[in-house]
Design a protein around this motif. Structure first.
Motif, short mmCIF file in Angstrom:
data_model
loop_
_atom_site.label_atom_id
_atom_site.label_comp_id
_atom_site.label_asym_id
_atom_site.label_seq_id
_atom_site.Cartn_x
_atom_site.Cartn_y
_atom_site.Cartn_z
N ALA A 166 0.82 -1.21 0.00
CA ALA A 166 0.00 0.00 0.00
C ALA A 166 0.86 1.26 0.00
O ALA A 166 0.55 2.25 -0.67
CB ALA A 166 -0.93 -0.01 1.22
N GLU A 167 1.98 1.23 0.74
CA GLU A 167 2.82 2.43 0.85
C GLU A 167 3.70 2.65 -0.37
O GLU A 167 3.84 3.78 -0.85
CB GLU A 167 3.71 2.32 2.09
CG GLU A 167 4.62 3.52 2.29
CD GLU A 167 5.46 3.45 3.55
OE1 GLU A 167 6.27 4.39 3.78
OE2 GLU A 167 5.31 2.47 4.32
N PHE A 168 4.31 1.57 -0.88
CA PHE A 168 5.30 1.72 -1.94
C PHE A 168 4.80 1.30 -3.32
O PHE A 168 5.49 1.49 -4.31
CB PHE A 168 6.57 0.92 -1.59
CG PHE A 168 7.24 1.38 -0.34
CD1 PHE A 168 8.01 2.53 -0.33
CD2 PHE A 168 7.11 0.66 0.84
CE1 PHE A 168 8.64 2.96 0.83
CE2 PHE A 168 7.74 1.07 2.01
CZ PHE A 168 8.51 2.23 2.00
N GLY A 169 3.59 0.74 -3.37
CA GLY A 169 3.04 0.31 -4.64
C GLY A 169 3.53 -1.06 -5.05
O GLY A 169 4.43 -1.64 -4.44
N THR A 170 2.91 -1.60 -6.10
CA THR A 170 3.30 -2.89 -6.66
C THR A 170 3.44 -2.75 -8.16
O THR A 170 2.82 -1.85 -8.75
CB THR A 170 2.23 -3.97 -6.33
OG1 THR A 170 0.94 -3.49 -6.71
CG2 THR A 170 2.24 -4.33 -4.86
N PRO A 171 4.23 -3.62 -8.79
CA PRO A 171 5.11 -4.63 -8.20
C PRO A 171 6.15 -3.99 -7.28
O PRO A 171 6.53 -2.83 -7.46
CB PRO A 171 5.79 -5.27 -9.41
CG PRO A 171 4.93 -4.92 -10.59
CD PRO A 171 4.34 -3.60 -10.27
N LEU A 172 6.63 -4.79 -6.33
CA LEU A 172 7.57 -4.28 -5.35
C LEU A 172 8.56 -5.37 -4.98
O LEU A 172 8.17 -6.49 -4.65
CB LEU A 172 6.82 -3.84 -4.08
CG LEU A 172 7.66 -3.27 -2.94
CD1 LEU A 172 8.30 -1.95 -3.34
CD2 LEU A 172 6.80 -3.08 -1.69
N HIS A 173 9.85 -5.04 -5.07
CA HIS A 173 10.90 -5.96 -4.62
C HIS A 173 11.21 -5.64 -3.16
O HIS A 173 11.52 -4.49 -2.82
CB HIS A 173 12.16 -5.79 -5.46
CG HIS A 173 11.97 -6.08 -6.92
ND1 HIS A 173 11.44 -7.26 -7.38
CD2 HIS A 173 12.22 -5.33 -8.03
CE1 HIS A 173 11.40 -7.24 -8.70
NE2 HIS A 173 11.86 -6.07 -9.12
N VAL B 138 12.40 -0.77 -4.88
CA VAL B 138 13.06 -1.77 -4.03
C VAL B 138 13.05 -1.23 -2.61
O VAL B 138 13.47 -0.09 -2.36
CB VAL B 138 14.50 -2.04 -4.48
CG1 VAL B 138 15.16 -3.07 -3.55
CG2 VAL B 138 14.55 -2.51 -5.93
N VAL B 139 12.58 -2.05 -1.67
CA VAL B 139 12.52 -1.63 -0.28
C VAL B 139 13.21 -2.67 0.60
O VAL B 139 13.15 -3.87 0.33
CB VAL B 139 11.05 -1.41 0.17
CG1 VAL B 139 10.27 -2.70 0.13
CG2 VAL B 139 10.98 -0.78 1.54
#
Length: 442
Positions: free
Chosen positions: A39-46, A400-401
């Motif tokens: 929710a915070e960083f969006g998708t797709p997300l690594h 990327v997080v």
């Protein structure tokens, strides 16, 4: 399907070790709820679990040093060329292997000391070599005689550049053809007989110091025997100071896949070194996939579910951010992050949004009744997934997080449409309508 086992239980061996379920049955990694990250960083997300990444790096560095004190573990950064990972690897005592100019600049920007950098590549340009020499990389791995000619021209008088020669050991790694690099028909390296002659030819050279040799037989290798065979192949090249034994250790990507442990790998490698290599030599290894893969997952959001005789579940990513399936046929598993403790009860075609029939992420994925807006997580994607991201269908490269102790830190921001358009600015500045060729003259 494994009866009565939740997705989290079934995939415990391929998820990062910190993976757990909270009181609501949602997947957490590094103490962070994955659906909140989406929710915070969006998708797709690594997503990378920093604690497990560091733990794996220490296992490789310390495990090698215990078995062979005069040694160095080097991170093969092509597996995850992310500035944060370069910095973490260096802080955990790893050298850095780069295979192109962008990787070199990322390593330098991360603060990696140049003498810890090893430059690879089978087609290095003059500009690439000149930059490596300029910044003072520790080792250049020479792939061919043309490259040696370039180095003779480019290394200035008064400087000495340490070299390793990449050899072709003639070993079949028994992995996918696209990842098999140790055979006699490989595009990488030189025959052992040629390398032996070149080492003799360069003895006493005033600027080029041949420290030893390098061998790498492939990637995602699930048996330890080929590693021992590769070391044995180096026996005729005795008396050298350095033997770089490459990387290639495979990992389990999906439920039921078996891979050697780090201890099994190192026991085999060093056991062979004790039999075939000088006892006073320096031993290097270059693990890439086995360093980073398990610590990373990729999160998507379900956009479509469809029944056409088969059940299709389409997510908001695909070949643009996860091309390894199409490239190597590697199988993965998945789970629904917002229902991690649910028991899978369906088999679906998990597909991406790119306009190709080959954009199939998982054939017959076992999931608990997927729904639109579910957060789908694919484990063991920490290696080569970010590396091979692209703009297929105009897709923006994912963010990327890193997560650790309940905190999330953005390491790479998501690409935007503005980023894409900036590359096309010259075309935007041109009036294409006035320069069109009339149809009658074509």
């Amino acid at each position: 399907m494994t009866a009565n086992q939740s997705s989290l239980e079934r995939l415990a061996d391929v998820l990062p070790p910190t993976a757990a379920a909270d009181a609501d049955g949602e997947l957490t990694i590094g103490g962070c709820r994955v659906s909140d990250l989406a929710a915070e960083f969006g998708t797709p997300l690594h997503i990378y679990d920093e604690a497990s990444l560091r733990h794996q790096m220490r296992a490789l560095v310390d495990g090698l040093h215990r078995r062979w004190p005069n040694s160095e573990a080097v991170f093969a950064s092509k597996s995850a060329p992310i500035l944060a990972i370069y910095a973490i690897a260096a802080s955990e005592g790893m050298g850095i292997d780069v295979a192109g100019p962008g990787e070199l600049e990322l390593a330098l920007a991360a603060g990696v000391s140049p003498e810890l950098i090893h430059l690879h590549g089978n087609a290095k340009t003059d500009a690439e070599l000149a930059r490596a020499i300029e910044v003072g990389v520790g080792v250049i791995i020479v792939d061919n005689e043309a490259e040696l000619d370039r180095l003779e021209r480019l290394v200035p008088r008064g400087r000495r550049q340490k070299l390793l020669f990449r050899v072709m050991p003639g070993v079949d790694a028994k992995t996918h053809a696209n990842m098999n690099t140790g055979g006699n028909d490989s595009k990488f390296g030189l025959p052992i007989s040629v390398v032996s002659e070149l080492i003799q030819h360069l003895a006493g050279h005033d600027r080029l110091e041949v420290a030893g040799v390098h061998v790498h037989i492939g990637s995602q290798i699930l048996s330890v025997e080929p590693f021992a065979s590769a070391v044995e192949a180096l026996k005729p090249l005795g008396g050298l100071a350095v033997y770089d034994l490459g990387g290639g250790l495979g990992i389990a990507h999906h439920e039921g896949e078996q891979a050697p442990s780090v201890d099994d790998y190192l026991d085999t490698l060093i056991g062979a070194a004790e039999r075939y290599l000088p006892t006073d030599a320096r031993i290097l290894i270059e693990p890439g996939r086995s360093t980073v893969a398990r610590s990373g997952v990729t999160a998507y959001r379900t956009v479509v579910t469809k029944e056409t005789g088969r059940t299709f579940v389409a997510v908001d990513g695909g070949m643009a951010d996860f091309v390894e399936v199409a490239l190597t046929g590697q199988r993965f598993s998945a789970l629904v992050a917002n229902r991690a403790t649910a028991v899978p009860n369906s088999r679906v075609q998990l597909v991406g949004r790119q306009c190709e029939s080959g954009d199939l992420l998982i054939d017959q994925a076992e999931l608990p009744n997927p729904r639109i807006d579910d957060v789908i997580v694919i484990p063991a994607t920490g290696a080569y997934t970010y590396t091979m991201t692209n703009n297929y269908n105009g897709a923006a490269r994912p963010a990327v997080v890193f997560v650790k102790d309940g905190e999330a830190r953005l390491a790479v921001r998501r690409e935007t449409t503005d980023d894409l358009l900036r590359l096309h600015q010259p075309a935007l500045d041109h009036d294409w309508a006035t320069s069109a060729v009339p149809a009658a003259t074509m």
